[in-house]
Each structure stands twice: as structure tokens, then as C-alpha cells.
Design an enzyme around this catalytic site. Structure first.
Site, PDB file in Angstrom:
ATOM      1  N   ASN A 252       0.948  -1.321  -0.086  1.00 28.12           N
ATOM      2  CA  ASN A 252      -0.053   0.004   0.027  1.00 28.12           C
ATOM      3  C   ASN A 252       1.000   1.164  -0.165  1.00 28.12           C
ATOM      4  O   ASN A 252       2.276   1.081   0.013  1.00 28.12           O
ATOM      5  CB  ASN A 252      -1.008   0.158   1.225  1.00 28.12           C
ATOM      6  CG  ASN A 252      -2.395   0.514   0.564  1.00 28.12           C
ATOM      7  OD1 ASN A 252      -2.478   1.499  -0.289  1.00 28.12           O
ATOM      8  ND2 ASN A 252      -3.307   0.158   1.607  1.00 28.12           N
TER       9      ASN A 252
ATOM     10  N   HIS B 156      23.313   0.870  13.226  1.00 30.25           N
ATOM     11  CA  HIS B 156      24.617   1.610  13.288  1.00 30.25           C
ATOM     12  C   HIS B 156      25.422   1.309  14.548  1.00 30.25           C
ATOM     13  O   HIS B 156      24.711   0.777  15.477  1.00 30.25           O
ATOM     14  CB  HIS B 156      24.511   3.070  13.433  1.00 30.25           C
ATOM     15  CG  HIS B 156      23.651   3.815  12.042  1.00 30.25           C
ATOM     16  ND1 HIS B 156      24.863   4.211  11.046  1.00 30.25           N
ATOM     17  CD2 HIS B 156      22.459   3.798  11.727  1.00 30.25           C
ATOM     18  CE1 HIS B 156      23.623   4.450  10.081  1.00 30.25           C
ATOM     19  NE2 HIS B 156      22.284   4.389  10.523  1.00 30.25           N
TER      20      HIS B 156
ATOM     21  N   ALA C 171      -1.042  -1.159   8.887  1.00 31.36           N
ATOM     22  CA  ALA C 171      -0.686   0.289   8.630  1.00 31.36           C
ATOM     23  C   ALA C 171       0.344   0.820   9.681  1.00 31.36           C
ATOM     24  O   ALA C 171       0.147   0.444  10.846  1.00 31.36           O
ATOM     25  CB  ALA C 171      -1.818   1.084   8.543  1.00 31.36           C
TER      26      ALA C 171
ATOM     27  N   ALA D 124      -1.624  -2.839  13.205  1.00 37.22           N
ATOM     28  CA  ALA D 124      -1.127  -1.605  12.713  1.00 37.22           C
ATOM     29  C   ALA D 124      -0.442  -0.897  13.801  1.00 37.22           C
ATOM     30  O   ALA D 124      -0.924  -1.040  15.089  1.00 37.22           O
ATOM     31  CB  ALA D 124      -2.495  -0.721  12.569  1.00 37.22           C
TER      32      ALA D 124
ATOM     33  N   LYS E 246      -2.262 -13.201  20.464  1.00 36.14           N
ATOM     34  CA  LYS E 246      -3.308 -14.390  20.137  1.00 36.14           C
ATOM     35  C   LYS E 246      -2.627 -15.136  18.735  1.00 36.14           C
ATOM     36  O   LYS E 246      -1.756 -14.895  18.310  1.00 36.14           O
ATOM     37  CB  LYS E 246      -4.383 -13.649  19.268  1.00 36.14           C
ATOM     38  CG  LYS E 246      -5.793 -14.509  19.149  1.00 36.14           C
ATOM     39  CD  LYS E 246      -7.048 -13.808  18.599  1.00 36.14           C
ATOM     40  CE  LYS E 246      -8.204 -14.674  18.336  1.00 36.14           C
ATOM     41  NZ  LYS E 246      -9.315 -14.005  17.886  1.00 36.14           N
TER      42      LYS E 246
END
Length: 193
Positions: A94, A124, A149, A167, A190
Site C-alpha cells: 500500500n 549503526h 498500517a 497496525a 493471539k
């Protein structure tokens, strides 16, 4: 020309294998050169609308892979390097995802990647004098994985088949197959039966 191709292959192989990339090395300079070229190509890619066929073609040009006719990509898309992204079949990415792929990003079949996800394969050195040195670690995403997302997947992480990343999660450890993880850092909340 062949010598440059061999050097690029060697660089990608060493980063995928997790070899340190010292900031003063010729390999680091080559990585920066490739990154600059990739960002220029991405600026063109992200500047207008394309149909799926053209997007697949342009993505293959950036990643230097064969055209994946099953890829679904929503722009804009960002990558720091572009040459170490490996996608299975039926992958959906997306909008606004960032692939820092120097260490290698391997995504299995039928994966769904939500908006604004970050895949970060570089770290780093803690020592300030060596802070510019890069420590690449690959990311492996299994088949049928759904990444929600605004999630961040860190280098060295393997996500098992059928897993779901909620998300906004930050994944810094491996995720078992058929589990849902959530949080910062992500933890199993879960199991999927």
C-alpha cells in the site's frame, strides 16, 4: 561494465549476509551511488499515475528483477537502495511504504503490506567514532502475512506464514506462524487457529 555488475552483486551478497559496511570503504561509496540512482528513479515513479502493468515494469527496473505480473503497488513507494527487494506472488504494497533494503527484504506469496510501513534492515555502531558504519540484517516475511498500517519491521526479523502484525507495531523479534502480534515492541496477543 561486467566488473561493475560483479561489484554490485558482491555488495548485495555481503549486505544480505550481514557483513559490516564501513563508511570509508569503496563498497559504502558504491552503495551510496546505487542509492542515489534508485532515489532518482523513484522520484520519476512517484511523480505520476501508472496502470498496474507499467508499475510492475518500473518496479522491476528499480529492483533489477524480472517483472512480477502479480505485484500490486500503490504509490508513493520509497526505497533507500532498491536492489535487495525480493517479492513472491500476489504481494500488495500500500501507499507510503519505506523499504530500507540494503540488508535484504524477502516477502513471501500473498503478503499484504499496509500503508506507511517501514522495513529497516540497517543499524549503526553504538560507538560515536564508528556511528556511520552500517550493520545490515535481512528481513524475511512468510507467505500469507498481513502487516498493518504504520508498522515497523526491524532487521534480522523473520515473520512466519499466516501471521498478522497489528497496525502501529514495532517488530524487533521473530514472529511465529499464525500469530497476531501488537505493540511497541510487538508481542504475541493471539494465536490463529
Amino acid at each position: 561494465m561486467q566488473n561493475l555488475i560483479d561489484k554490485e552483486k558482491s555488495l548485495i551478497e555481503s549486505m544480505t549476509n550481514g557483513e559490516i559496511l564501513t563508511a570509508s570503504s569503496p563498497e559504502f561509496a558504491l552503495m551510496c551511488k546505487i542509492s542515489t540512482k534508485t532515489r532518482k528513479e523513484l522520484a520519476k515513479l512517484n511523480s505520476k499515475w501508472y496502470n498496474d502493468t507499467k508499475l510492475q515494469e518500473l518496479f522491476a527496473k528499480i529492483t533489477k528483477t524480472t517483472i512480477n505480473k502479480t505485484l500490486r503497488l500503490t504509490l508513493p513507494f520509497y526505497s533507500d537502495f532498491g536492489r535487495n527487494i525480493h517479492l513472491g506472488k500476489n504481494v500488495f504494497i500500500n501507499a507510503c511504504c519505506h523499504f530500507q533494503d540494503q540488508g535484504g527484504i524477502f516477502i513471501g506469496d500473498n503478503a499484504l503490506i499496509g500503508n506507511a510501513c517501514v522495513f529497516a534492515t540497517l543499524n549503526h555502531d553504538f560507538e560515536p567514532a564508528k556511528r556511520a558504519d552500517l550493520y545490515p540484517k535481512s528481513i524475511h516475511i512468510g507467505n500469507d502475512v498481513w502487516i498493518g498500517a504504520n508498522s515497523t519491521i526491524l532487521g534480522g526479523v523473520n515473520i512466519g506464514d499466516g501471521a498478522i502484525i497489528a497496525a502501529g507495531s514495532v517488530v524487533n523479534k521473530n514472529v511465529p506462524s499464525r500469530c497476531i502480534v501488537a505493540g511497541v515492541p510487538a508481542k504475541v496477543i493471539k494465536k490463529i487457529n
